[in-house]
Motif scaffolding. Structure first.
Motif, short mmCIF file in Angstrom:
data_model
loop_
_atom_site.label_atom_id
_atom_site.label_comp_id
_atom_site.label_asym_id
_atom_site.label_seq_id
_atom_site.Cartn_x
_atom_site.Cartn_y
_atom_site.Cartn_z
N UNK A 126 2.20 -1.71 -10.18
CA UNK A 126 2.88 -1.27 -10.97
C UNK A 126 4.13 -0.44 -10.39
N UNK A 127 4.24 -0.12 -9.06
CA UNK A 127 5.03 0.50 -8.15
C UNK A 127 6.40 0.10 -8.12
N UNK A 128 7.26 0.71 -7.96
CA UNK A 128 8.62 0.32 -7.42
C UNK A 128 8.90 0.76 -6.04
N UNK A 129 10.06 0.85 -5.38
CA UNK A 129 10.34 1.04 -4.13
C UNK A 129 9.76 2.79 -3.80
N UNK A 130 10.38 3.51 -4.76
CA UNK A 130 10.16 4.76 -4.56
C UNK A 130 8.66 5.40 -4.67
N UNK A 131 8.20 4.65 -5.57
CA UNK A 131 6.64 5.19 -6.03
C UNK A 131 5.56 4.89 -4.89
N UNK A 132 6.03 3.91 -4.16
CA UNK A 132 4.97 3.55 -2.96
C UNK A 132 4.65 4.66 -1.93
N UNK A 133 5.87 5.54 -1.85
CA UNK A 133 5.67 6.60 -0.72
C UNK A 133 5.98 8.13 -1.28
N UNK A 134 6.15 7.99 -2.54
CA UNK A 134 6.63 9.48 -3.11
C UNK A 134 6.16 9.64 -4.59
N UNK A 135 5.74 8.74 -5.44
CA UNK A 135 5.66 8.89 -6.63
C UNK A 135 4.17 9.01 -7.09
N UNK A 136 3.79 8.88 -8.40
CA UNK A 136 2.36 8.90 -8.70
C UNK A 136 1.59 7.82 -8.28
N UNK A 137 2.14 6.75 -7.83
CA UNK A 137 1.22 5.66 -7.38
C UNK A 137 0.92 5.96 -5.95
N UNK A 138 1.74 6.68 -5.31
CA UNK A 138 1.49 7.16 -3.86
C UNK A 138 0.32 8.15 -4.00
N UNK A 139 0.53 9.09 -4.89
CA UNK A 139 -0.53 10.26 -4.93
C UNK A 139 -1.84 9.74 -5.20
N UNK A 140 -1.83 9.01 -6.18
CA UNK A 140 -3.29 8.75 -6.88
C UNK A 140 -3.75 7.39 -6.19
N UNK A 141 -3.14 6.48 -5.74
CA UNK A 141 -3.75 5.31 -5.62
C UNK A 141 -3.58 4.82 -3.94
N UNK A 142 -2.28 5.07 -3.36
CA UNK A 142 -1.99 4.66 -2.14
C UNK A 142 -2.70 5.67 -0.85
N UNK A 143 -2.11 7.06 -1.26
CA UNK A 143 -2.57 7.89 -0.35
C UNK A 143 -4.04 7.79 0.15
N UNK A 144 -5.05 8.01 -0.78
CA UNK A 144 -6.54 7.70 -0.39
C UNK A 144 -6.62 6.75 0.15
N UNK A 145 -5.99 5.51 0.06
CA UNK A 145 -6.41 4.22 0.88
C UNK A 145 -5.82 4.49 2.12
N UNK A 146 -4.69 5.00 2.46
CA UNK A 146 -3.96 5.38 3.71
C UNK A 146 -5.12 6.18 4.49
N UNK A 147 -5.44 7.35 3.86
CA UNK A 147 -6.33 8.21 4.58
C UNK A 147 -7.45 7.78 5.06
N UNK A 148 -8.12 6.92 4.18
CA UNK A 148 -9.36 6.00 4.32
C UNK A 148 -9.10 5.19 5.64
N UNK A 149 -7.86 4.48 5.81
CA UNK A 149 -7.75 3.81 6.83
C UNK A 149 -7.67 4.42 8.09
#
Length: 418
Positions: free
Chosen positions: A381-404
């Motif tokens: 459900x993320x747009x361009x801004x959301x994948x690096x700075x929005x709720x989607x980044x904080x809740x879903x993407x950031x943990x995956x990146x740190x795990x990676x």
């Protein structure tokens, strides 16, 4: 359009609107006006307040605004922004948390040079500070760079990234956001051939146009419709006499902002109309949601003309990175030479700038990389801004990146031990 007069004319229009806003605000705030309780004056003051603030922000570089951070010890630690490498067109900066032990994760955020300052990644930096030593590219406004500093195109940008990676060392984890994704991939491949020991541990590409033809958008359609001659004639101007970069050819920030606003004109128009009404009722605040967003969004920087034109021609029109034919300093960069840098791509399903498919194309280019060192994520459900700075980044993407990052930090350490 390539004249200083047109550049100065745009600045004159901006300055005039700022003055009109300040004047309306001052008149509406004059004590004698209180004798005439007419809502027109309230509306005029509100219009002036919003207009003055908006046009003033267009020529002001925002501050990072990250002054302190509460660490695990429960104390607030001061955060300083230290320049590690200083260059004419951009610096490498470190967000140093004073009094905190150094974090094992070292992250380099590669900010886009696409009209906004690196401070657009402020919330991304804040979200990574608890777990990482954060470094970031801080690109300079081209209008402030003297002509004597020379040119700056996509090859120069790539070589800047090469030098920054060398400075930070092989335990670095690079995260490239949007526009610099293809050039960061190219910089990593360049190091793979020229200095393999300096390659980063991992590379995360977020919403970048690795292969613009994989999923067309309004941005790619525009790039395909216009010729390079038309772009140069319509978009390029020379910096006026007011700034140190007088005479330098640039894609002006004010012209870029016009394009940004036109893409979602109805949305922006409603946002400002609503803010004026809130201000007239006394409901607006200096740090409310509207002001927080537009203080950053309206702060634009001039882009070197050669960087803008070479990006359109070589990345979007010729698709040199996507076709693995990109050349830096006379040497072809082969993406297939990347063999031990883990690569992850992140895309947003609702991204209308770098649509899904454009970024994940990087994994197909990494032919020398084993599958267990490749990863991808599509955020529903993320747009361009959301994948690096929005709720989607904080809740879903950031943990995956740190795990990676952690998984491949361990891989590097294990390889070194062997």
């Amino acid at each position: 359009m390539r004249y200083m007069a047109t550049y100065d004319l745009m600045e004159t229009v901006r300055n005039t609107n700022q003055w009109l806003g300040a004047t309306a605000k001052a008149i509406a705030g004059y004590p004698a006006i209180a004798a005439f309780p007419n809502p027109v004056f309230q509306w005029m003051g509100a219009w002036g307040e919003v207009t003055e603030r908006s046009f003033a922000r267009m020529v002001t570089k925002p501050d990072w605004g990250i002054h302190s951070y509460t660490c695990e010890d429960g104390r607030d630690h001061i955060v300083t922004v230290d320049t590690i490498v200083e260059r004419p067109f951009g610096d490498l900066v470190h967000f140093h948390v004073l009094g905190r032990p150094e974090k094992p994760r070292k992250v380099l955020l590669v900010a886009p040079m696409s009209g906004h300052y690196a401070t657009l990644l402020r919330s991304t930096v804040v979200s990574l500070l608890p777990d990482c030593e954060v470094y970031c590219t801080d690109w300079h406004n081209a209008r402030d760079i003297p002509v004597s500093a020379g040119k700056f195109d996509v090859e120069d940008y790539t070589l800047y990234l090469v030098d920054f990676m060398k400075e930070l060392g092989p335990q670095t984890h690079v995260i490239a956001v949007c526009q610099p994704a293809p050039l960061t991939l190219a910089a990593t491949a360049y190091l793979a051939e020229e200095d393999p020991a300096a390659q980063p541990s991992s590379l995360t590409l977020i919403g970048g146009p690795i292969d613009p033809e994989a999923a067309p958008t309004d941005v790619t359609d525009f790039g395909n419709r216009v010729t390079m001659g038309q772009l140069e004639e319509m978009m390029v101007q020379r910096v006026g006499f007011k700034y140190p970069g007088v005479g330098r050819q640039v894609y002006p920030g004010l012209l870029q902002l016009t394009s940004f606003m036109a893409m979602n004109a109805e949305t922006h128009s409603k946002a400002f109309t609503d803010q004026i009404m809130r201000a007239s009722k006394g409901e607006s605040r200096d740090n409310d949601r509207h002001n927080r967003f537009y203080d950053e969004y309206l702060a634009v920087m001039d882009m070197p003309a050669e960087f803008y034109l070479s990006t359109v021609e070589r990345i979007f029109k010729n698709c040199e990175v996507a076709k693995n034919t990109f050349v830096v300093a006379g040497k072809r960069v082969d993406i297939g030479k990347i063999t031990d840098v883990a690569v992850k791509t992140v895309e947003g399903a609702k991204d209308d700038i770098s649509a899904p498919g454009q970024c994940v194309a990087a994994l197909d280019l990494c032919t020398g990389l084993p599958d267990n060192m490749k990863a991808s994520h599509l955020e529903p459900d993320a747009g361009h801004y959301g994948i690096f700075a929005g709720k989607s980044w904080r809740n879903n993407i950031r943990p995956l990146v740190l795990e990676f990052i952690d998984a491949n930090q361990r891989t590097k350490a294990k390889a070194a031990a062997e």
